[in-house]
Design a protein around this motif. Structure first.
Motif, mmCIF file in Angstrom:
data_model
loop_
_atom_site.group_PDB
_atom_site.id
_atom_site.type_symbol
_atom_site.label_atom_id
_atom_site.label_comp_id
_atom_site.label_asym_id
_atom_site.label_seq_id
_atom_site.Cartn_x
_atom_site.Cartn_y
_atom_site.Cartn_z
ATOM 1 N N ASP A 1 54.793 -3.579 -140.972
ATOM 2 C CA ASP A 1 55.295 -2.519 -141.017
ATOM 3 C C ASP A 1 53.969 -1.467 -140.148
ATOM 4 O O ASP A 1 53.793 -0.934 -138.992
ATOM 5 C CB ASP A 1 55.400 -1.826 -141.857
ATOM 6 C CG ASP A 1 56.227 -0.851 -141.322
ATOM 7 O OD1 ASP A 1 57.476 -0.329 -140.800
ATOM 8 O OD2 ASP A 1 55.519 0.678 -141.689
ATOM 9 N N LEU A 2 52.492 -1.983 -140.340
ATOM 10 C CA LEU A 2 51.464 -1.042 -139.684
ATOM 11 C C LEU A 2 51.490 -1.989 -138.507
ATOM 12 O O LEU A 2 51.407 -1.551 -137.364
ATOM 13 C CB LEU A 2 50.437 -1.665 -140.547
ATOM 14 C CG LEU A 2 50.315 -0.685 -141.530
ATOM 15 C CD1 LEU A 2 48.898 -1.303 -142.676
ATOM 16 C CD2 LEU A 2 49.724 1.007 -141.767
ATOM 17 N N ASN A 3 51.851 -2.895 -138.417
ATOM 18 C CA ASN A 3 51.569 -4.019 -136.696
ATOM 19 C C ASN A 3 52.728 -5.262 -136.706
ATOM 20 O O ASN A 3 52.439 -6.055 -137.629
ATOM 21 C CB ASN A 3 50.061 -4.721 -136.304
ATOM 22 C CG ASN A 3 50.178 -4.877 -135.261
ATOM 23 O OD1 ASN A 3 50.791 -5.596 -134.575
ATOM 24 N ND2 ASN A 3 48.547 -4.922 -134.753
ATOM 25 N N PRO A 4 53.042 -4.900 -136.333
ATOM 26 C CA PRO A 4 54.405 -6.110 -136.236
ATOM 27 C C PRO A 4 54.181 -7.576 -136.121
ATOM 28 O O PRO A 4 54.446 -8.420 -135.922
ATOM 29 C CB PRO A 4 55.429 -5.642 -134.767
ATOM 30 C CG PRO A 4 54.915 -4.436 -135.326
ATOM 31 C CD PRO A 4 53.846 -4.165 -135.405
ATOM 32 N N ALA A 5 52.823 -6.858 -135.468
ATOM 33 C CA ALA A 5 52.524 -8.898 -134.497
ATOM 34 C C ALA A 5 51.275 -9.926 -136.359
ATOM 35 O O ALA A 5 50.697 -10.607 -136.165
ATOM 36 C CB ALA A 5 50.825 -8.597 -134.134
ATOM 37 N N ASN A 6 51.104 -8.865 -137.400
ATOM 38 C CA ASN A 6 51.414 -9.154 -138.643
ATOM 39 C C ASN A 6 52.024 -10.027 -138.947
ATOM 40 O O ASN A 6 52.801 -9.683 -139.745
ATOM 41 C CB ASN A 6 50.493 -8.144 -139.669
ATOM 42 C CG ASN A 6 49.467 -7.856 -138.945
ATOM 43 O OD1 ASN A 6 48.501 -8.063 -138.449
ATOM 44 N ND2 ASN A 6 49.257 -6.343 -139.252
ATOM 45 N N ARG A 7 51.741 -11.664 -139.956
ATOM 46 C CA ARG A 7 53.469 -12.362 -139.835
ATOM 47 C C ARG A 7 52.262 -12.626 -141.602
ATOM 48 O O ARG A 7 53.447 -13.847 -141.782
ATOM 49 C CB ARG A 7 53.282 -12.542 -139.152
ATOM 50 C CG ARG A 7 54.159 -12.589 -137.582
ATOM 51 C CD ARG A 7 54.129 -13.237 -136.624
ATOM 52 N NE ARG A 7 55.205 -13.949 -136.490
ATOM 53 C CZ ARG A 7 56.684 -13.632 -137.242
ATOM 54 N NH1 ARG A 7 56.725 -12.171 -136.306
ATOM 55 N NH2 ARG A 7 58.002 -14.312 -137.325
#
Length: 508
Positions: free
Chosen positions: A161-167
């Motif tokens: 949620d903070l950064n969509p690139a975080n997976r």
């Protein structure tokens, strides 16, 4: 030498603590003339060998507190929360910061940040497979709470949620870590000027650091929801991460999170420091709340669809359930005949955790290893870090809903059968018990109805409802005009929080 500023002592009775740290620091302040030193130089540095193992200090303690064991230094230096500050610190608006080398600085600086309970939806999170080595229904330590947050995908949800690139999320640092050569400012609460700290070595105690592709999250964990927290618990680890990234020539967004596991809810409050030279530059980013559902299908995946926060069937079920419940005709009283003050508590998790605390042995051991009555104000303040007024607010809320009574002869608070049922219930059962209790009182019932129907709950409307609810209460026990807004806020807040736990209230 002239005075830098004048310190004035002022402390309300509800903020006073009758404990050994307060007694010890009164002796130390007098012996070393600390108030005058601070007024003259702006601060006072005290070493541990000047404290409770100093021969002269021991003699002063024995003179003033004969027959009472003297506390250790470590027990008079536990100030993670403002409520734990000794009376003399609170009265003069002073705080204390470790400098390393067994030295501590006392000055009027701002060390604490309020932890707010935000109106956000409660998101159900289930483990992707059955866990056999940890009972999710009995999570009693901070490390285990962090494990639950990691296993169920709560941390993955926050990072994505903070950064969509975080997976993907991994755990990196924890425990004691040394940080060297740090310099930063803390705001002076009296003249608003920065107080500079230049520290050679500091040992930071880190509960957890988690990292993903684009972000890093520092975690400070607690098992109860406090009024505030010591900013340095997040700021010093933030400086350590900055040093490590600089050394490795890496750069990621760094967040600092205060993580609280209450009885039912896992809460992440996410901050950023906007200026690494300023400890008071902490800024709220957002808050997340999660629950552990009975339904095993609530498994978070990045590719998965967004969950619906307000399933219509659940709303209809709650409305039908409320309609089956009769409103109490008489305003509630304790068994000793005392009228219960209309509630002013506004944090459901504190109320539930306090019920848990009350239903235990007669004595309670404080963080300073002192034994106090479990049902008294001192135990509440020590456990939840709020002042003594809040003790009455939360006791009244539990009593108003029938979960706590007072013994007829002694007036001592006791957990009722309904309270014990609430304490021992699972989350779904607990929500049902809370709705049942609230729906018996006109103000909560009407608030629940309006929230479920997505209608605005105005203060003017609730004033009329509360007046109707209390129409047979003697005038001396009714709500004063000055406190009415806070009582209304309590009704709204508690109703919203119960519905949020059931995923049927979404402020967004």
């Amino acid at each position: 030498m002239g005075k830098k500023f004048k310190l004035h002592y002022a402390l309300e009775s509800y903020n006073k603590r009758n404990n050994k740290p307060s007694y010890a620091w009164e002796i130390l302040f007098k012996k070393y003339d600390i108030v005058n030193e601070i007024e003259t130089h702006g601060y006072y540095d005290i070493k541990t060998d000047q404290m409770m193992r100093n021969n002269e200090v021991i003699q002063l303690w024995q003179r003033d507190h004969a027959g009472v064991s003297i506390p250790d230094n470590r027990n008079i230096l536990k100030f993670d929360f403002s409520a734990d500050l000794p009376n003399i610190f609170k009265g003069y608006r002073l705080q204390i910061m470790p400098l390393g080398g067994n030295t501590y600085r006392i000055a009027p600086f701002q060390m604490y940040h309020q932890l707010k309970n935000e109106d956000v939806p409660v998101i159900p999170m289930a483990s992707p497979f059955k866990i056999a080595s940890l009972d999710f229904n009995h999570v009693t330590t901070e490390p285990n709470a962090q494990t639950v947050a990691e296993v169920t995908g709560m941390l993955a949800y926050v990072f994505h949620d903070l950064n969509p690139a975080n997976r993907m999320v991994v755990s990196t640092l924890s425990g004691k870590n040394n940080i060297r050569n740090i310099k930063f400012n803390v705001q002076n609460v009296l003249d608003k000027q920065p107080i500079t700290f230049d520290i050679e070595t500091w040992q930071a105690e880190i509960d957890g650091v988690y990292e993903s592709e684009e972000s890093i999250l520092i975690i400070e964990s607690k098992m109860k929801f406090p009024k505030d927290f010591n900013i340095r618990q997040l700021f010093i680890p933030r400086l350590l991460i900055e040093q490590i990234m600089t050394k490795l020539q890496q750069r990621k967004d760094v967040y600092a999170g205060y993580f609280v596991k209450t009885k039912d809810i896992y809460i992440f409050t996410i901050y950023k420091f906007t200026d690494l030279m300023d400890m008071n530059s902490i800024k709220l980013q957002r808050q997340y709340k999660f629950s552990l559902p009975d339904d095993p299908t609530h498994v978070f995946t990045i590719e998965g669809p967004k969950r619906q926060a307000t399933p219509l069937k659940s709303v209809a079920d709650i409305q039908d359930f409320i309609e089956e419940i009769s409103v109490q005709q008489d305003y509630p009283r304790y068994s000793n005949g005392a009228i219960i003050s209309f509630p002013q508590a506004n944090n459901l998790q504190i109320a539930l955790d306090y019920l848990e605390l009350l239903d235990g042995p007669a004595s309670y051991t404080t963080i300073n290893d002192e034994s106090v009555p479990r049902v008294g104000a001192e135990a509440f303040v020590d456990a939840f870090k709020y002042d003594r007024r809040q003790y009455n607010y939360y006791l009244n809320w539990l009593g108003y809903l029938g979960f706590v009574d007072r013994e007829a002869k002694t007036g001592r608070p006791v957990v009722t059968t309904a309270g014990r049922n609430l304490r021992e219930a699972n989350l779904n059962q607990r929500n049902r018990i809370l709705i049942y209790a609230m729906a018996q009182h006109l103000s909560s019932r009407e608030t629940l109805h309006r929230l479920l129907n997505q209608q605005k709950v105005t203060n003017d409307y609730l004033i009329q409802v509360i007046q109707q609810e209390m129409q047979n209460v003697p005038a001396r026990s009714r709500i004063t005009k000055s406190t009415l807004p806070r009582r209304i806020s309590s009704v709204k807040s508690m109703c919203k929080q119960v519905l949020a736990q059931m995923q049927v209230f979404d402020r967004s």
